[in-house]
Design an enzyme around this catalytic site. Sequence first.
Site, PDB file in Angstrom:
ATOM      1  CB  THR A 191      -0.924   0.019   1.224  1.00 51.88           C
ATOM      2  OG1 THR A 191      -0.138   0.171   2.412  1.00 51.88           O
ATOM      3  CG2 THR A 191      -1.729  -1.268   1.311  1.00 51.88           C
ATOM      4  CE1 TYR A 212       3.338   8.049  10.899  1.00 46.25           C
ATOM      5  CE2 TYR A 212       5.275   8.380  12.271  1.00 46.25           C
ATOM      6  CZ  TYR A 212       4.670   7.790  11.177  1.00 46.25           C
ATOM      7  OH  TYR A 212       5.388   6.952  10.366  1.00 46.25           O
TER       8      TYR A 212
END
Length: 661
Positions: free
Chosen positions: A383, A528
């Site tokens: 991905t 994150y």
Amino acid sequence: MNYFLTGGTGFIGRFLVEKLLARGGTVYLLVREQSQDKLRKLRERWQADESRVIAVPGDLTSSNLGLDADTLASLKGRIDHFFHLAAVYDMGADAETQQAANIEGTRAAVQAAEAMAAKRFHHVSSIAAAGLFKGTFREDMFEEAEKLDHPYLRTKHESERVVRENCRIPFRIYRPGMVIGHSRTGEMDKVDGPYYFFKMIQKIRHALPQWVPTIGIEGGRLNIVPVDYVVNAMDHIAHAEGEDGKCFHLVDSDPYKVGEILNIFSEAGHAPRMAMRIDSRMFGFVPPFIRQSLKNLPPVKRIAGAVLDDLGIPPSVMSFINYPTRFDARETERVLKGTGIEVPRLPDYAPVIWDYWERHLDPDLFKDRTLRGTVEGKVCVVTGATSGIGLATAEKLAEAGAILVIGARTKEKLDEVAAALEAKGGNVHAYPCDFSDMDDCDRFVKTVLDNHGHVDVLVNNAGRSIRRSLALSFDRFHDFERTMQLNYFGAVRLIMGFAPAMLERKRGHVVNISSIGVLTNAPRFSAYVASKSALDAFSRCAAAEWSDRNVTFTTINMPLVRTPMIAPTKIYDSVPTLSPEEAAQMVADAIIYRPKRIATRLGIFAQVLHALAPKFGEIVMNTGYRMFPDSPAAAGSQSGEKPKVSTEQVAFAAIMRGIYW
């Protein structure tokens, strides 16, 4: 002189033959038909032709070694020394094999030596003949051996009994310790004894810096001797006058404990040493039946078996960790006095032993550890494959012959990448997908499974990073939602979509591109790091459920990589970073070796520091936080001016290479 040897082409035998040839003798070797080619190569090594090293075809497990009457007659009265070395030296061999080779083989050797009227019979036994005797075992002791339950111990003891009770010609018995490689060259022919722990040492070296102290075991004393000492001693004693009927311990009179041995080889292999070693005797207060009951619990046995299997250590080896026997060698020392033949100290030759193992015997050397050998013809999904780490990884997989499935949001860019890879011969299938959209993830999974049936490797690379202090994020809760949506929910959606087919096939591997920030608790990256930490936690839980179904997970705690994702933070232009190609190699290593985690040593150290001294780790990270400012964009400024970087910042970033600030 004329010599006859069984096991002459084996490890100890090949060195002994060299010594006997140096005496000017003629050597007869019992060989199987299938060993003729091996003997030919050994003749070249010994620089001896067929007139000096004579092959005698036979069979160790047959009466008279399978030698016919004519052969025995031709050798009768001509053999000065008959050396019986052939045996099974394998703790993992089954009982029947050891019975046939060690006991019946010795019986056949004694018969053959008597039939050819050999002047002297030399039997190479082992310290294993003492069993697990507690205390000091002398050279004149035999019947005192105890705890001979293991087939290797029992058969070595009984084979020695055959010589003592049945041999009617003068004999001498030699009991070497655990024989390892040559003390000058390191040469060894197989993994055995202490070599079983080398892979564990190697794995620790890869995980931790050499200076990080570790905790280990103390254990009993293992008697280790190099093959050159054994052969030199045996050669001298065999030719000494007046020593018939005696037994000689070819051992180290001052052996090291298991913990000391592991530390010696750790130093030789540049791995961390065990600063603290636990002596199992401290648990002696626990009644033996309780200890045995705990060891026999199915969960305990399964865990122990899985760990040992992962390290390549046979379970039987662990029974010798607390080896209780020490060996007196006064007879050997008496005969060798003044010859200069003595056991070298292990620290002096451990480096050559380690080096030879790592160059010639490491099991990984005999596996196909190429990316092509791992992924050729396999369905690999990447991905975020149109830039940065994802693109570099896709290029490697396509070149290695994988059936490559790539996904990204922008169809035009995806098609462009697919065309470029196909032009280089890649088998590429591009499917656009916004991995932060759960419905789109489901469509992607269905398309891949409909077209390819299953997925062998899933690389969850697509991700979003946000560098912003919490003080600037109080009104930006969507930062946390966006990172979690893509980095966690999107990755988990794919795993859950592809996992059923993996589990059904009992084959599958998931590689998650995480962050060094998860290990260092990087300031300014709370959104994150939290999303990557969530994925790490999910993967650990899933791995625990699917471990016995061969569906595995690797987390890569990636250090700072020069990709488009970090481009908005201009300060990164002046600090050390990995290239996308270097990062892609980490992904390739994850696919090939399937480790639980790939991380830099600095990242691992940061995690250890946080576990042992969290406040100190917090102070270090706060120092970096204060040293590096937020970017103008994070602070709400549109200035595109590149910030100035001080020498202190450069130095700090160099020391903390790869860490996000």
